[in-house]
Design a protein around this motif. Structure first.
Motif, short mmCIF file in Angstrom:
data_model
loop_
_atom_site.label_atom_id
_atom_site.label_comp_id
_atom_site.label_asym_id
_atom_site.label_seq_id
_atom_site.Cartn_x
_atom_site.Cartn_y
_atom_site.Cartn_z
N PHE A 120 0.76 -1.35 -0.01
CA PHE A 120 -0.10 -0.01 0.05
C PHE A 120 0.79 1.19 0.30
CE2 PHE A 120 -2.40 -3.29 2.20
CZ PHE A 120 -3.61 -3.25 1.47
N PHE A 121 0.59 2.17 -0.95
CA PHE A 121 1.38 3.52 -0.89
C PHE A 121 0.26 4.67 -0.47
CE2 PHE A 121 3.20 0.39 -3.74
CZ PHE A 121 4.67 0.45 -3.21
N TRP A 122 0.83 5.54 0.03
CA TRP A 122 0.02 6.42 0.76
C TRP A 122 0.58 8.05 0.45
CZ3 TRP A 122 -3.70 4.21 3.79
CH2 TRP A 122 -3.52 2.75 3.93
N ASP A 123 -0.16 9.15 0.48
CA ASP A 123 0.40 10.40 0.33
C ASP A 123 0.84 10.95 1.71
OD1 ASP A 123 -1.92 11.20 1.67
OD2 ASP A 123 -2.70 12.03 -0.23
N LYS A 124 1.18 12.21 1.93
CA LYS A 124 1.55 12.84 3.09
C LYS A 124 0.54 12.87 4.20
CE LYS A 124 4.37 16.30 3.11
NZ LYS A 124 5.05 17.56 3.04
N GLN A 125 -0.73 12.97 3.48
CA GLN A 125 -1.79 12.83 4.60
C GLN A 125 -2.58 11.50 4.58
OE1 GLN A 125 -1.91 15.26 1.73
NE2 GLN A 125 -0.87 16.50 3.24
N ASN A 126 -1.62 10.44 4.49
CA ASN A 126 -1.94 8.97 4.66
C ASN A 126 -3.21 8.72 3.94
OD1 ASN A 126 0.16 8.60 6.30
ND2 ASN A 126 -0.99 8.74 8.19
N LYS A 127 -3.52 9.36 2.80
CA LYS A 127 -4.71 8.74 1.97
C LYS A 127 -3.95 7.94 1.02
CE LYS A 127 -8.07 10.52 -1.31
NZ LYS A 127 -8.65 11.63 -1.84
N LEU A 128 -4.58 6.66 0.80
CA LEU A 128 -4.32 5.43 -0.28
C LEU A 128 -4.19 6.10 -1.62
CD1 LEU A 128 -3.28 2.69 -0.07
CD2 LEU A 128 -5.68 1.92 -0.56
N LYS A 182 -2.98 -0.35 7.32
CA LYS A 182 -3.09 1.13 7.60
C LYS A 182 -2.77 1.50 8.89
CE LYS A 182 -7.80 0.26 9.56
NZ LYS A 182 -9.17 0.54 9.23
N ASN A 183 -2.46 0.80 9.64
CA ASN A 183 -1.97 1.09 11.25
C ASN A 183 -0.42 1.11 11.09
OD1 ASN A 183 -4.51 1.77 12.10
ND2 ASN A 183 -4.85 -0.61 12.44
N ASP A 184 0.33 0.72 10.14
CA ASP A 184 1.79 0.57 10.24
C ASP A 184 2.36 1.33 9.03
OD1 ASP A 184 4.16 -0.42 11.15
OD2 ASP A 184 3.73 -2.49 10.10
#
Length: 490
Positions: free
Chosen positions: A221-229, A323-325
Motif C-alpha cells: 500500500f502506498f500513501w500520500d503525506k496525509q495518509n490517503k491511499l 493502515k496502522n503501520d
C-alpha cells in the motif's frame, strides 16, 4: 560522540561495532517518494490478440488493457538512496526488445532516473494485442500490425513512466497479506505417470493434481503525506486468463479488480497487478465446477466478478493491518544483475519428432488451415537443436528489491509455482513478492516432476529453460534477496 571509558577492551570494541552498525543501517533508510500513473494501451482499431495458437482479430473492447507505472525513490536529505520504476502491463508477455526500446526513449527524458532500475511486467491476459511480428497470420489490411502497435505501446508506456516519475511526492508505504482461492493447479496427473494441462479430472485414470497451489495474496500500500491511499501493488500467483479464448480485447480479472477497488477506496487509487510464480496455475476451475458455479450464480456474479470479489477481500484483510503501520522512512535497496541459467537442450529424438510435426503442419497450411503460430512454435525447437552447444545458457535480468521488511524479485518466465514457494520460504524478508513475466518473456520453467510427466508447459517446445535452470534461478534469487538483509561488516 564520546564513548564512555570501559575497563574491558572487548566491551569497548563491541560498543564501537554496535554504533557503527546503527549508523550504517540508518544510512540505508530514507524518506520514500512515490509517483503513479495509468495509461490506456488499447488501440482504436481492430487488432490481433495474443495467447492462443489460432489467429484472433478483436474488433471490440470488453475491458480496456492498461499499463500502470509505479515510481519509487528514497532520499536522505537531498541525497538519493535508491530508485525503482515498475510498469505493469495488461499484455500476454513482454516481447524481446520492448523494455530496451523504452529505456532508450526515457534515458534523455528522465535524466535523474537510473534507467537500469526500470522494468516491465505482464499480467498475462490472453486477450491483449500481439506485440511480435511474424508469429500470427494477421490480415495485411484493416488490422493494426504488431510493429505499429509496439510503437503505439512504447509511446503510452513512456507517457506513464514520465508522468509517474515527475509526479513523485513524499509519502508512506505499508505491507500486508491475505488469502484467496484464485488459482488452481492446471496439470492433471494420471495413473500411467503422465500429466496433461487441463486434462479431465472425471476419468477413471485420474490420480490427482500434479503440483502445489499458492493462495497467498501479497499486498503493498502506498500513501500520500496525509495518509490517503494512492496506490497498491497486488501480487497474485495466477495469470489473468479467465477469458483467454475470447475474441475481444480484455484485461481479464484485473479490470474488475480495479473498478471495485476504486469504488471502495476512491478514483485516485492506482493498481499494479503483479503475477507471482504460476506457470502451472490458472483461474480455471478443475473440479466441483457445478458447485462452484451454483454459489457464484447465487451471488449474482459473473466469473470475473467472483474472482475480483475474492481478491478484494484479501486486499481488505491486508489493509486492516497495514493502515496502522505506515512507514515514511524505510530501507530501500535495488540491485540489478544478469544471471545465466543452463538452457534446456533439445535431444536428437525431440528434434526428429519435431521435424515430422512441422512437415505435417506445412501440409495442413497448404490445405488452407491456420497453422502459422503452432508451426513457428515447433520450428523454434528445430532451430535451437541446430544451433545449441552443450554449455548453452539463457541470460536473465534479475532485480532484487528491499523495501522495508519486504522483498521484490522478478523473472521472465511462466515459472512453476514450487519455485516461487522456495524463494518465499528461504527469503529473509518478512514477505517476498515474486513477479514473473518481467523484462521479457522466456517460456515455461517446469519442475522435474512436471518434466517427467510431460504435456504442454513441461515439454521442450514450451521450455527454453528446464528444471536445472529453474533451481539455479531459485538459488541466485535467494542469494540476491538475502544479500539485502546481510548485516554490514563494522
Amino acid at each position: 560522540m564520546n564513548f564512555p571509558t570501559l575497563k574491558h577492551p572487548f566491551l569497548s570494541m563491541l560498543l564501537c561495532c554496535l554504533f557503527s552498525l546503527f549508523f550504517i543501517s540508518e544510512s540505508n533508510a530514507g524518506q520514500i517518494w512515490i509517483g503513479t500513473a495509468n495509461v490506456n494501451i488499447t488501440p482504436d482499431q481492430p487488432v490481433a490478440i495474443s495467447g492462443q495458437f489460432a489467429t484472433r482479430v478483436a474488433t471490440e473492447v470488453e475491458a480496456p488493457v492498461t499499463a500502470t507505472a509505479l515510481a519509487l525513490e528514497t532520499r536522505n536529505a537531498d541525497q538519493v538512496e535508491d530508485q525503482a520504476l515498475i510498469i505493469s502491463c495488461d499484455l500476454v508477455g513482454i516481447s524481446a526488445g520492448v523494455q530496451d526500446q523504452l529505456r532508450s526513449r526515457l534515458k534523455s527524458q528522465l535524466p535523474d532516473l537510473d534507467i537500469n532500475k526500470l522494468f516491465l511486467n505482464a499480467t498475462h491476459t490472453h486477450t491483449a494485442p500481439v506485440t511480435t511480428e511474424g508469429v500470427y497470420a494477421i490480415p495485411a489490411e484493416g488490422v493494426i500490425q504488431p510493429k505499429e502497435y509496439v510503437e503505439f505501446l512504447l509511446t503510452r508506456l513512456a507517457e506513464a513512466a514520465t508522468t509517474a516519475w515527475k509526479n513523485r511526492q513524499e509519502g508512506g508505504v505499508s505491507w500486508g497479506m491475505g488469502h484467496a482461492v484464485i488459482a488452481y493447479n492446471r496439470r492433471t496427473l494420471y495413473a500411467d505417470g503422465n500429466s496433461r494441462m487441463y486434462g479431465p479430472t472425471n476419468s477413471a485414470n485420474f490420480r490427482g493434481i500434479e503440483g502445489y497451489e499458492d493462495h497467498g495474496i501479497e499486498v503493498l500500500f502506498f500513501w500520500d503525506k496525509q495518509n490517503k491511499l494512492i496506490a497498491t501493488a497486488v501480487n497474485v500467483a495466477c495469470p489473468a486468463q479467465e477469458v483467454e479464448s475470447g475474441r475481444a480485447v480484455n484485461a481479464d480479472f484485473w479490470h474488475e479488480v480495479r473498478l471495485q477497488l476504486r469504488k471502495q477506496y476512491g478514483d485516485q487509487l492506482q493498481l499494479s497487478g503483479w503475477i507471482g510464480a504460476a506457470g502451472d496455475q490458472s483461474p480455471h476451475l478443475r473440479f466441483r465446477k457445478a458447485a462452484e458455479n451454483r454459489m457464484r450464480e447465487g451471488r449474482k456474479l459473473t466469473r470475473m466478478q467472483e474472482i475480483a470479489r475474492r481478491i478484494i477481500l484479501a486486499i481488505n484483510e491486508a489493509h486492516a493491518v497495514a493502515k496502522n503501520d505506515i512507514h515514511k522512512d524505510v530501507v530501500f535497496k535495488h540491485t540489478v544483475q544478469t544471471i545465466n541459467l543452463p538452457a534446456r537442450l533439445v535431444t536428437k529424438v525431440e528434434y526428429l519428432e519435431t521435424k515430422a510435426i512441422v512437415a505435417d503442419l506445412r501440409k495442413q497450411a497448404e490445405a488452407g488451415q491456420d497453422t502459422m503460430r503452432k508451426r513457428k512454435w515447433y520450428e523454434g525447437v528445430i532451430k535451437r537443436y541446430e544451433e545449441q552447444t552443450p554449455d548453452l545458457t539463457y541470460p536473465v535480468e534479475l532485480h532484487a528489491i528491499r523495501l522495508g521488511d519486504i522483498a521484490i524479485c522478478n523473472n521472465p518466465f511462466e515459472l512453476f509455482t514450487m519455485y516461487g514457494i522456495q524463494m518465499k520460504a528461504r527469503s529473509k524478508a518478512l514477505q517476498t513478492f515474486v513477479i514473473q513475466l518481467a523484462c521479457k518473456t522466456g517460456g515455461y520453467v517446469p519442475t522435474r516432476r512436471a518434466a517427467e510427466g510431460g504435456g504442454y508447459s513441461a515439454i521442450v517446445q514450451s521450455n527454453l529453460v528446464g528444471p536445472e535452470g529453474g533451481q539455479t534461478l531459485v538459488e541466485e534469487t535467494v542469494k540476491a534477496i538475502n544479500r539485502l538483509w546481510d548485516e554490514p561488516t563494522p
